[in-house]
Motif scaffolding. Structure first.
Motif, PDB file in Angstrom:
ATOM      1  N   PRO A   1     -20.701 -40.549 -56.574  1.00 57.41           N
ATOM      2  CA  PRO A   1     -19.507 -40.348 -55.766  1.00 57.41           C
ATOM      3  C   PRO A   1     -18.263 -40.547 -56.616  1.00 57.41           C
ATOM      4  CG  PRO A   1     -21.092 -41.715 -54.598  1.00 57.41           C
ATOM      5  CD  PRO A   1     -21.621 -41.537 -55.990  1.00 57.41           C
ATOM      6  N   GLY A   2     -17.300 -39.630 -56.469  1.00 57.39           N
ATOM      7  CA  GLY A   2     -16.054 -39.741 -57.200  1.00 57.39           C
ATOM      8  C   GLY A   2     -16.062 -38.989 -58.504  1.00 57.39           C
TER       9      GLY A   2
ATOM     10  N   GLN B   1     -10.738 -49.811 -48.641  1.00 57.80           N
ATOM     11  CA  GLN B   1     -11.828 -48.961 -49.106  1.00 57.80           C
ATOM     12  C   GLN B   1     -11.619 -48.539 -50.558  1.00 57.80           C
ATOM     13  OE1 GLN B   1     -12.953 -45.691 -46.610  1.00 57.80           O
ATOM     14  NE2 GLN B   1     -13.082 -46.932 -44.764  1.00 57.80           N
ATOM     15  N   ALA B   2     -10.400 -48.153 -50.903  1.00 57.20           N
ATOM     16  CA  ALA B   2     -10.128 -47.727 -52.274  1.00 57.20           C
ATOM     17  C   ALA B   2     -10.319 -48.869 -53.265  1.00 57.20           C
ATOM     18  CB  ALA B   2      -8.715 -47.174 -52.371  1.00 57.20           C
TER      19      ALA B   2
ATOM     20  N   ASP C   1     -13.010 -43.732 -50.736  1.00 61.29           N
ATOM     21  CA  ASP C   1     -13.954 -44.740 -51.213  1.00 61.29           C
ATOM     22  C   ASP C   1     -14.804 -44.238 -52.375  1.00 61.29           C
ATOM     23  OD1 ASP C   1     -15.420 -42.891 -49.803  1.00 61.29           O
ATOM     24  OD2 ASP C   1     -16.586 -44.365 -48.665  1.00 61.29           O
ATOM     25  N   ASP C   2     -14.438 -43.096 -52.958  1.00 54.72           N
ATOM     26  CA  ASP C   2     -15.224 -42.492 -54.039  1.00 54.72           C
ATOM     27  C   ASP C   2     -14.464 -42.565 -55.360  1.00 54.72           C
ATOM     28  OD1 ASP C   2     -13.270 -40.787 -53.152  1.00 54.72           O
ATOM     29  OD2 ASP C   2     -14.485 -38.973 -53.276  1.00 54.72           O
TER      30      ASP C   2
ATOM     31  N   ILE D   1      -6.147 -42.953 -43.980  1.00 58.71           N
ATOM     32  CA  ILE D   1      -7.392 -42.517 -43.352  1.00 58.71           C
ATOM     33  C   ILE D   1      -7.503 -42.994 -41.912  1.00 58.71           C
ATOM     34  CG2 ILE D   1      -8.628 -42.446 -45.560  1.00 58.71           C
ATOM     35  CD1 ILE D   1     -10.024 -45.058 -44.711  1.00 58.71           C
ATOM     36  N   ASN D   2      -6.551 -43.771 -41.445  1.00 55.60           N
ATOM     37  CA  ASN D   2      -6.596 -44.347 -40.098  1.00 55.60           C
ATOM     38  C   ASN D   2      -6.129 -43.312 -39.073  1.00 55.60           C
ATOM     39  OD1 ASN D   2      -6.497 -45.835 -37.775  1.00 55.60           O
ATOM     40  ND2 ASN D   2      -4.986 -47.320 -38.497  1.00 55.60           N
ATOM     41  N   PRO D   3      -7.007 -42.837 -38.199  1.00 54.80           N
ATOM     42  CA  PRO D   3      -6.595 -41.812 -37.224  1.00 54.80           C
ATOM     43  C   PRO D   3      -5.609 -42.338 -36.195  1.00 54.80           C
ATOM     44  CG  PRO D   3      -8.816 -42.582 -36.736  1.00 54.80           C
ATOM     45  CD  PRO D   3      -8.437 -43.205 -38.053  1.00 54.80           C
ATOM     46  N   ASP D   4      -5.504 -43.669 -36.077  1.00 52.27           N
ATOM     47  CA  ASP D   4      -4.587 -44.223 -35.089  1.00 52.27           C
ATOM     48  C   ASP D   4      -3.134 -44.221 -35.557  1.00 52.27           C
ATOM     49  OD1 ASP D   4      -6.708 -44.751 -33.394  1.00 52.27           O
ATOM     50  OD2 ASP D   4      -7.034 -46.761 -34.231  1.00 52.27           O
TER      51      ASP D   4
END
Length: 288
Positions: free
Chosen positions: A31-32, A111-112, A86-87, A69-72
């Motif tokens: 990943p990444g 995450q990052a 996160d990759d 990344i937060n949809p809220d």
């Protein structure tokens, strides 16, 4: 050394070489690593994320600015796809322009930086919660800092609410970019342009939003308008302007200008700057 010994050593050498090639191939599938698997290039690559976010990628270093990344943060009002963060590859840093939740997304930062790294933010702010493994780095304007293979400098910006905010100048691999967060027009453009320009790319907000949340309502834009973004890019001596921070619809108290990209293109007509809209998830094409 006998002929048999030489033959055996050559065979072992070939096995080690083939094993190394297999290891590189496997690493490209991690990943990444996808950013470089196709080209093998070690030049700076930049991916636009949702809203105002971008990812800067080198073979052994990753740097984010304002990842979201937060949809809220905007709910259904923002249609941008939310791009994973996160990759990461190598030394990882997250820079934020200010602590509003659409620019400091604590989940994205966590995450990052799940494997450690630096969270850099404007001096005078206190973004919380701090990711568990992150190194906090409050950043004063005009002071360059080394972050892995990147050099990053916070420069003055002006927030629509008067809260502390910076823009970021980041350089790597003979490229220099400017990220404006959601700044409005101010008088520091000329000094930034003289000290750091020219820029290969300027990521600038363009939606000229008017707010109804603070009373009394001013009725004036609290973010760069498309015309102001073009003026800023020219003063910065940016070769290309990549618009960010637009695309919110259906809100009573947050209203963008109509057709920000159309207005941006019109404002840049016959001006020495290329307008390069880039969809979230897309990697910047330096040749455009």
């Amino acid at each position: 050394m006998s002929r048999d010994d030489l033959t055996l050593r050559r065979r072992i050498g070939r096995r080690e070489f083939l094993s190394g090639c297999a290891g590189l191939a496997a690493a490209a599938l991690l990943p990444g690593a996808r950013a470089f698997a196709a080209t093998g290039s070690d030049e700076l690559r930049i991916q636009r994320l949702a809203w105002a976010g971008i990812r800067l990628q080198l073979p052994q270093a990753t740097l984010f600015i304002d990842p979201l990344i937060n949809p809220d943060a905007w709910g259904a009002a923002l249609k941008d796809p939310l791009i994973r963060v996160d990759d990461t590859v190598g030394d990882t840093s997250v820079l934020i322009t200010h602590a509003h939740p659409d620019h400091f997304d604590a989940t994205a930062a966590a995450q990052a930086l799940s494997q450690g790294g630096t969270l850099a933010y404007p001096l005078g702010t206190n973004p919380l919660p701090m990711p568990a493994k992150a190194r906090a780095r409050p950043s004063a304007p005009w002071e360059p800092q080394l972050l892995g293979d990147f050099t990053a400098t916070a420069v003055p910006a002006s927030d629509g609410y008067g809260d502390p905010q910076v823009s970021w100048v980041v350089s790597a691999r003979d490229r220099r970019i400017f990220h404006g967060g959601d700044t409005l027009w101010h008088g520091h453009w000329w000094r930034i342009g003289r000290q750091f320009g020219p820029f290969d790319a300027a990521f600038l907000p363009v939606n000229g939003a008017r707010f109804g949340w603070r009373k009394p309502v001013s009725g004036l834009p609290g973010v760069l308008t498309p015309e102001q973004a073009v003026a800023a890019a020219i003063i910065l001596r940016a070769r290309r302007l990549i618009p960010i921070h637009y695309g919110v619809t259906g809100m009573d108290d947050y209203v963008e200008v109509d057709d920000p990209i159309g207005r941006l293109r019109e404002a840049a007509r016959d001006k020495p700057v290329v307008i390069q809209p880039t969809a979230p998830g897309t990697w910047l094409d330096w040749t455009s």
